[in-house]
Motif scaffolding. Structure first.
Motif, PDB file in Angstrom:
ATOM      1  N   TYR A   1      12.198  -7.572  -0.879  1.00 27.51           N
ATOM      2  CA  TYR A   1      13.314  -7.075  -1.688  1.00 27.51           C
ATOM      3  C   TYR A   1      13.608  -5.677  -1.162  1.00 27.51           C
ATOM      4  CZ  TYR A   1      12.100 -10.875  -4.875  1.00 27.51           C
ATOM      5  OH  TYR A   1      11.828 -12.102  -5.414  1.00 27.51           O
ATOM      6  N   GLY A   2      14.552  -5.585  -0.246  1.00 28.53           N
ATOM      7  CA  GLY A   2      14.786  -4.308   0.427  1.00 28.53           C
ATOM      8  C   GLY A   2      13.570  -3.977   1.284  1.00 28.53           C
ATOM      9  N   SER A   3      13.002  -2.818   1.047  1.00 32.76           N
ATOM     10  CA  SER A   3      11.830  -2.443   1.841  1.00 32.76           C
ATOM     11  C   SER A   3      10.527  -2.907   1.177  1.00 32.76           C
ATOM     12  CB  SER A   3      11.802  -0.923   2.014  1.00 32.76           C
ATOM     13  OG  SER A   3      11.736  -0.319   0.740  1.00 32.76           O
ATOM     14  N   PHE A   4      10.629  -3.413  -0.073  1.00 33.46           N
ATOM     15  CA  PHE A   4       9.423  -3.842  -0.782  1.00 33.46           C
ATOM     16  C   PHE A   4       9.049  -5.268  -0.385  1.00 33.46           C
ATOM     17  CE2 PHE A   4       7.608  -6.022  -4.551  1.00 33.46           C
ATOM     18  CZ  PHE A   4       6.405  -5.343  -4.585  1.00 33.46           C
TER      19      PHE A   4
ATOM     20  N   SER B   1      11.527 -14.960   2.621  1.00 30.69           N
ATOM     21  CA  SER B   1      12.196 -14.360   3.776  1.00 30.69           C
ATOM     22  C   SER B   1      11.576 -14.865   5.072  1.00 30.69           C
ATOM     23  CB  SER B   1      12.066 -12.837   3.717  1.00 30.69           C
ATOM     24  OG  SER B   1      12.366 -12.372   2.428  1.00 30.69           O
ATOM     25  N   GLY B   2      10.384 -15.428   4.986  1.00 34.68           N
ATOM     26  CA  GLY B   2       9.746 -15.958   6.179  1.00 34.68           C
ATOM     27  C   GLY B   2       8.570 -16.833   5.809  1.00 34.68           C
ATOM     28  N   GLY B   3       8.047 -17.567   6.795  1.00 34.56           N
ATOM     29  CA  GLY B   3       6.907 -18.435   6.552  1.00 34.56           C
ATOM     30  C   GLY B   3       7.328 -19.772   5.984  1.00 34.56           C
TER      31      GLY B   3
END
Lengths: 326, 300
Positions: free
Chosen positions: B14-17, B57-59
């Motif tokens: 979530y953004g940089s988190f 976002s990945g995996g």
């Protein structure tokens, strides 16, 4: 599974549907009864006072001196619009942001259920409810026209002079007022296109509400956004009507496709076919030169916008992350 | 037994988190798998990713061989999910809610749901809107634990419940396991994880920091003591002569002020060796989940 969801959504819709349905059924009848108590020609001087505001009216003000026209105004009554729009906004905003806000979406979508199916079933129930509401308006109009009568001045008997093919009013006989059923003065079928038009308006507002609901988490915010859009469109519509210079703004307001009064006038007075999409004529007010849009064209614009908004809503909801309940 | 849940390098930003930071885990079929971690560690994000509620976002992740992102409906056909603080339809009565979820889920069964509700002493005639938080939780538990889904995902199932009902819920979880279900049990209550789980994993900052077998953990003892002056010589000698003992122990602390050693396996085997240990104030205690959890949190 589908039956259960149908039942759930019907149960949720029913209280609002019944409340709005009762109002929309009763109001047109009461309004027609009120109208039938007056002889409309008596309002001519009053209407004359509002001549300056005629540009804001979709039809010439003289139209309101006819029973057809004054009954057609039912579709512009705030109470009718309020009921239809309240229903559409309430149901439309509930589908995603309402369920998310209540936290029930989590349990619902934990079941093996496609998100688009959820929205489709909700839309099916809500649009069916909208059909019921719009039908209630027409049934109310029909009942009002069939059951009410009005006093109509009967023209004086004429005297034909013997030997001359010439007649004149008989000064010895006073003109009389005759109780005339409204059904002989007004054809209730005239209001079918206007009913379709208000359905189309409701459908578009429902689609807009679903679209806004599909990306939001809070229903109160969705309702606020939809009402904000509606108010902005009303202001734009008024601005577009105010001066010839601002008339170009007309296509940017979806309310320019909501023309129930004009439909009554065009069909009743100008012989426009009831279900026409367009006809050829040289009216300078035409949007497209030489082509005058028909009642179905206006409703189709609203229905198409509604389908587009619903599709965007489904697209957004199927792709978005569901926030955890708060 | 094969793995029913497999997650590989799951990432959610979530953004940089980073809510999930390359998390990988697998859950053996038929086991009760505990998910532990402080608030914000990523437990619920992991569960919601497995259910397809959020898109990583990945995996990748799979349940019963179905891809959690691409085949979410098939995944949810094999899962019964109890969210933390489950919310149900306020207008419905308890019985209607049970019927709704028993009918809408292909693994649901109304009679079983009623039986679970009876076991939890639930008033089904009341509307959900008029139920207390605990009653709503019990109703949601009845909806979920009555299904015959291969995988049960329970996110803090005993929150808001009184101790008696907690025990009932734990026994229902064990019963589900005995009937062949796999259970993913997320909780902050360490004793519950210890009681009911076969395997547990600790999640911190979106990643798995430790996965362990709970029964092995129960068989581990921790020895604390203050070293005497002869400690260093003794320890050096032990390193040379007692290699068979050293295979069962791990030294957590070894300095002049404090010695802490974990002994895995039956403690009786090591009592003679322990009696020779040159330490004062010796204390031996079973290693609880709390110790494991705290050591993970501290070392992270």
């Amino acid at each position: 599974m589908l039956r259960l969801l149908l039942k759930k959504y019907i149960t949720e819709t029913l209280p609002l549907l019944v409340a709005c349905g009762c109002v929309l059924l009763m109001f047109p009848w009461v309004r027609i009864w009120t109208v039938s108590q007056f002889e409309l020609s008596g309002f001519a001087p009053l209407i004359e006072q509002f001549k300056a505001f005629e540009k804001f009216s979709p039809v010439p003000l003289a139209q309101f001196l006819t029973y057809e026209g004054i009954i057609g105004l039912t579709f512009a009554e705030p109470i009718v619009l309020l009921c239809v729009l309240t229903y559409c906004i309430a149901r439309g905003t509930d589908v995603v942001s309402g369920e998310l806000g209540r936290g029930t979406m989590e349990m619902l979508l934990a079941q093996p259920l496609h998100r688009w199916k959820l929205m489709a079933i909700h839309a099916l129930v809500s649009v069916t409810g909208l059909v019921v509401l719009c039908s209630a308006i027409w049934v109310g109009l029909f009942a009002g026209i069939q059951t009410n009568s009005t006093l109509v001045k009967k023209s004086q008997a004429k005297l034909t002079l013997p030997g001359f093919n010439w007649s004149m009013p008989n000064p010895l006989l006073a003109s009389e007022e005759v109780v005339t059923p409204l059904s002989t003065l007004v054809d209730s079928q005239l209001y079918i296109p206007s009913t379709l038009n208000i359905f189309a308006l409701g459908f578009f507002v429902f689609g807009l509400s679903v679209m806004m609901s599909s990306w939001d988490q809070y229903r109160w915010r969705t309702i606020g956004v939809v009402i904000g859009v509606y108010v902005a469109q009303v202001l734009l519509f008024i601005l577009a009507k105010s001066t010839p210079q601002t008339r170009f703004l007309m296509p940017f307001s979806f309310l320019s496709a909501y023309q129930p009064d004009w439909m009554v006038q065009a069909i009743g007075q100008e012989s426009m076919p009831m279900f026409a999409f367009y006809r050829f004529n040289d009216n300078p007010k035409n949007w497209i030169s030489g082509i005058e849009l028909g009642p179905m064209a206006y409703s189709s614009v609203l229905l198409s916008l509604g389908v587009l908004a619903l599709s965007i809503g489904v697209f957004i909801f199927c792709r978005r992350d569901l926030p955890a309940p708060t | 037994m094969s793995d029913i849940v497999v997650a590989e390098d799951l990432l959610k930003t979530y953004g940089s988190f980073r809510a999930l930071n390359g998390l990988s885990l697998s859950i053996r079929q038929g086991s009760v798998f505990g998910l532990l971690g402080p608030n914000g560690a990523g437990k619920t994000t992991l569960i919601r990713s497995l259910l397809g509620f959020i898109k990583p976002s990945g995996g990748r992740a799979s349940i019963c061989g179905w891809d959690c992102m691409l085949q979410s409906v098939q995944v949810r056909s094999n899962v019964a999910y109890l969210p933390a603080e489950a919310k149900l339809f306020g207008m419905m009565r308890g019985s209607a809610v049970l019927e709704f979820f028993a009918a809408i889920n292909p693994n649901g069964n109304r009679e079983r749901a009623l039986a679970v509700a009876k076991q939890l002493d639930l008033d089904l005639a009341r509307r959900v809107a008029f139920m207390s938080t605990g009653m709503r939780q019990k109703l949601a538990i009845a909806c979920v634990l009555s299904t015959r889904a291969p995988l049960l995902i329970l996110d803090e199932p005993t929150a808001n419940l009184d101790p008696n009902v907690r025990m009932e819920v734990l026994s229902l979880v064990r019963k589900s396991q005995n009937e062949g279900a796999t259970v993913l049990f997320s909780s902050h209550v360490l004793s519950e994880i210890e009681d009911v789980c076969d395997t547990a994993t600790i999640v911190l900052r979106g990643n798995v920091v430790k996965t362990f077998n709970v029964s092995d953990m129960r068989a581990t003892h921790r020895v604390h003591g203050t070293p005497m002056t002869t400690w260093c010589d003794w320890w050096d000698a032990t390193l040379i002569t007692d290699s068979n003992v050293l295979s069962d122990i791990s030294v957590l602390e070894n300095d002049s002020a404090k010695v802490v050693i974990d002994i895995v396996g039956p403690i009786q085997k090591h009592l003679e060796w322990l009696s020779r240990m040159p330490v004062e104030n010796m204390r031996i205690e079973p290693v609880g989940l709390r110790s494991v959890y705290e050591s993970c949190c501290v070392s992270s």
